[in-house]
Scaffold this active site. Structure first.
Site, PDB file in Angstrom:
ATOM      1  CG  ASN A 112       0.971   9.282   0.586  1.00 42.60           C
ATOM      2  OD1 ASN A 112       0.594   9.125  -0.572  1.00 42.60           O
ATOM      3  ND2 ASN A 112       0.144   9.182   1.620  1.00 42.60           N
ATOM      4  CB  ALA A 158      -6.678  14.791   0.546  1.00 46.53           C
ATOM      5  CE1 TYR A 205      -3.813   2.203   0.334  1.00 46.88           C
ATOM      6  CE2 TYR A 205      -3.300   2.493   2.664  1.00 46.88           C
ATOM      7  CZ  TYR A 205      -4.054   2.818   1.557  1.00 46.88           C
ATOM      8  OH  TYR A 205      -5.050   3.750   1.670  1.00 46.88           O
ATOM      9  CG  ASP A 257      -9.181   9.616  -2.683  1.00 44.40           C
ATOM     10  OD1 ASP A 257      -8.103   9.111  -2.327  1.00 44.40           O
ATOM     11  OD2 ASP A 257      -9.860   9.167  -3.622  1.00 44.40           O
ATOM     12  CD  GLU A 285      -8.791   5.034  -3.365  1.00 42.15           C
ATOM     13  OE1 GLU A 285      -7.685   5.541  -3.105  1.00 42.15           O
ATOM     14  OE2 GLU A 285      -9.714   4.930  -2.534  1.00 42.15           O
ATOM     15  CG  ASP A 286      -6.488   7.584  -5.730  1.00 41.32           C
ATOM     16  OD1 ASP A 286      -6.668   8.314  -4.758  1.00 41.32           O
ATOM     17  OD2 ASP A 286      -5.608   6.705  -5.753  1.00 41.32           O
ATOM     18  CE  LYS A 307      -7.347   3.590  -0.934  1.00 42.00           C
ATOM     19  NZ  LYS A 307      -7.301   4.325   0.336  1.00 42.00           N
ATOM     20  CB  ALA A 318      -7.460  23.884  -1.293  1.00 48.03           C
ATOM     21  N   GLY A 319      -7.020  20.383  -2.450  1.00 49.33           N
ATOM     22  CA  GLY A 319      -7.608  19.438  -3.383  1.00 49.33           C
ATOM     23  C   GLY A 319      -8.649  18.578  -2.695  1.00 49.33           C
TER      24      GLY A 319
END
Length: 575
Positions: A423, A311, A109, A275, A251-252, A180, A308-309
């Site tokens: 990350n 996440a 992961y 997210d 996801e993403d 995931k 400020a995306g």
């Protein structure tokens, strides 16, 4: 389709029925036991001579595969080894990682998953999951019928536009859906044979991939928004038809589509965006514990979020909601946030702001009264003037939390709460070691990637990882067990509370803000029980109030052990 029926019971013993035979059985990753097939099974399933004569236990096999794993020094090669094992023997794969969860989580992961996804086309060996490309718009139902697992409780769906901190990865993004689902099983024991990773391939704007002769995806620029919305609508419609009670995780997805998809479908299907909601939840749990250490009310915090995306806004939303629960009005809560994106501080005079950012836009004239040291408002300017108690990084800008920024923040608050969450490590806003050194060990730090302990003045300080894996596996298990109709804020809040309480803060000034990864399975189980009870309480569960929730959760936890097999001549598997 792996043809089997699991966990039938005869005389108190669980076993599996299958009509697979010989080499077909050995080539089924879901059913293969390799050298652990016993003598009787080798006879019944025509395996004699296809395996060496020694009959081994899973413990014998674990010694061998761990030794093989350890021969790989490079994290990517370790990831490739584990995925090859996954494609060969699922049970052994999950048992190996469960036995070495702290060591192998960063490999399977975050952070190694990002590198593995970038190399996915180059290292492609065997497909896993379902790929639905836009040109196959009229064949979605047929494609889903080609899945291997007949019964599905949980789907992780991605369009791969914003993978981790590495951006648009096109069809390679199937790797994040697979990863995931692995964590759902490792963390909470959700049956891997009842989950499905799906990649919706709507093209890619990654020129490097489009020009790569080995790229496995649809070679096309990302489709228009109108085409995209129609395509997603079609996919969700078919998923609902085939799996009426499924739990769907987004996801993403890109920052605009992530929020829009979640809002549009949250009352049409049981759905969750890790997210946005998962990142917000695990960060909130860490903030609750940091606030206990600093003896600060949630409503008294001042928060700067750099990045400020999807996440960053998800984290802001979660903290804002807890501030409102703590007594602030919505307007008062919003006034305690300063969000920054690639264009700087988000203010009301900015045009074309999406509504996630617009919620936190500062008054345009606010900076007129600020002491500015830069030509354009910088992070340092915001920290100097806003005087935050919390600084969170979700920007993927390496080194953004400079020594000057951190020391300036620390000059205004005794124990600054600083979370560099981007990350992989190569994109982190700062290293925990630097932050702690710059603040004399006074900062309360949680990071997006795993880090070693830091020694300050001879004292060991543990650095918590804000790992979404502390939230989504338990949440998913609770939803499956309760057969919840939807995901509510109450279910997420109870997950946060359980996670927060899973570490003992006490009087230790350097207490971990979140538990160790090795505790994830127990934490997930506790979250699943709490979420199931909350679903029943909110009357959105399909189970009755008389249900023994703890017993139900325990009965739904899949364990990576070999079961005895029984041969049947023909097995009916419903699609």
């Amino acid at each position: 389709m792996f043809r089997s029926k699991e966990f039938r019971v005869e005389n108190g013993e669980k076993y599996i029925e299958t009509d697979l035979n010989g080499i077909e059985l050995l080539e089924s990753a879901q059913l293969n036991k390799g050298t652990a097939f016993n003598t009787e099974e080798r006879e019944k399933f025509s395996l004699k001579g296809l395996l060496p004569p020694s009959v081994e236990t899973i413990e014998d096999q674990l010694l061998r595969v761990y030794r093989q794993y350890s021969l790989n020094c490079d994290p990517l090669q370790k990831n490739i080894f584990l995925n090859n094992l996954y494609n060969t023997n699922e049970t052994l794969f999950f048992r190996l990682i469960s036995d070495h969860i702290k060591e192998m989580m960063p490999i399977i992961y975050t952070p190694t998953a990002g590198l593995a996804i970038q190399e996915y086309s180059n290292e492609f060996r065997r497909p896993r999951g379902i790929y639905i490309a836009y040109p196959d718009l009229d064949h979605v139902s047929e494609i889903l019928d080609n899945r291997i697992n007949p019964e599905i409780d949980l789907i992780v769906l991605t369009d791969s536009e914003q993978i981790l901190g590495i951006g648009d990865q096109g069809a390679n993004g199937i790797g994040i859906s697979v990863a995931k689902l692995v964590i759902y099983t490792i963390g909470a024991g959700i049956n891997p044979r009842r989950m499905l990773p799906i990649m919706i391939d709507v093209g890619t704007n990654n020129t490097k991939l489009l020009n790569d002769p080995l790229y496995i995806g649809w070679r096309h620029q990302r489709i228009s928004r109108k085409e995209y919305d129609h395509f997603v609508s079609k996919v969700i419609e078919v998923i609902k038809q085939k799996f009426p009670g499924v739990f769907l995780q987004w996801e993403d997805f890109g920052k605009e589509k992530a929020r829009c998809n979640l809002d549009h479908y949250q009352n049409k299907i049981c759905t969750f965006n890790d997210d946005i909601q998962g990142t917000g939840a695990v960060t909130m749990a860490a903030i609750l514990n940091a606030s206990k250490l600093t003896r600060t009310k949630i409503s008294d915090h001042r928060v700067v979020i750099f990045g400020a995306g999807t996440a960053g806004c998800g984290i802001a939303d979660e903290i804002r909601d807890w501030m409102i629960k703590d007594g602030l009005t919505p307007q008062e809560a919003r006034s305690r946030f300063w969000l920054m994106d690639s264009e700087g501080l988000i203010t009301e005079d900015r045009t074309n702001l999406d509504y996630s950012k617009n919620t936190y836009a500062r008054p345009s004239d606010e900076i007129d009264h600020w002491d500015i040291v830069s030509m354009h408002v910088s992070l340092l300017d915001v920290v100097r003037n806003a005087k935050p108690t919390i600084l969170i990084g979700t920007s993927a800008v390496k080194g953004a939390f400079s020594r000057e920024v951190v020391k300036t923040m620390a000059s205004g608050v005794e124990r600054p709460i600083i979370f560099p969450l981007s990350n992989p490590i190569s994109m982190a806003e700062a290293s925990p070691k630097d932050i702690l050194n710059w603040t004399g060990g006074m900062a309360l730090v949680a990071a997006g990637s795993p880090y070693d302990n830091v020694i300050i003045n001879g004292e060991k300080i543990s650095v918590a990882q804000c790992n979404n894996a502390f939230i989504f596996p338990g949440l998913g298990l609770g939803i499956i067990c309760s057969e919840a109709e939807k995901v509510t804020s109450g279910m997420i809040d109870i997950s946060i509370e359980v996670l927060s309480r899973s570490v003992k803060i006490g009087d230790d000034p350097h207490a971990r803000l979140l538990p160790e990864v090795s505790q994830m399975q127990q934490v997930s189980k506790n979250i699943a029980i709490a979420v199931s009870k909350q679903a029943v309480k909110e009357k959105i569960a399909r189970i009755g109030q008389e249900e023994d929730i703890e017993k139900l959760v325990n009965s739904n936890i899949w364990k990576p052990v070999y079961r005895p097999y029984k041969r049947v001549d023909h097995l009916q598997v419903n699609v």
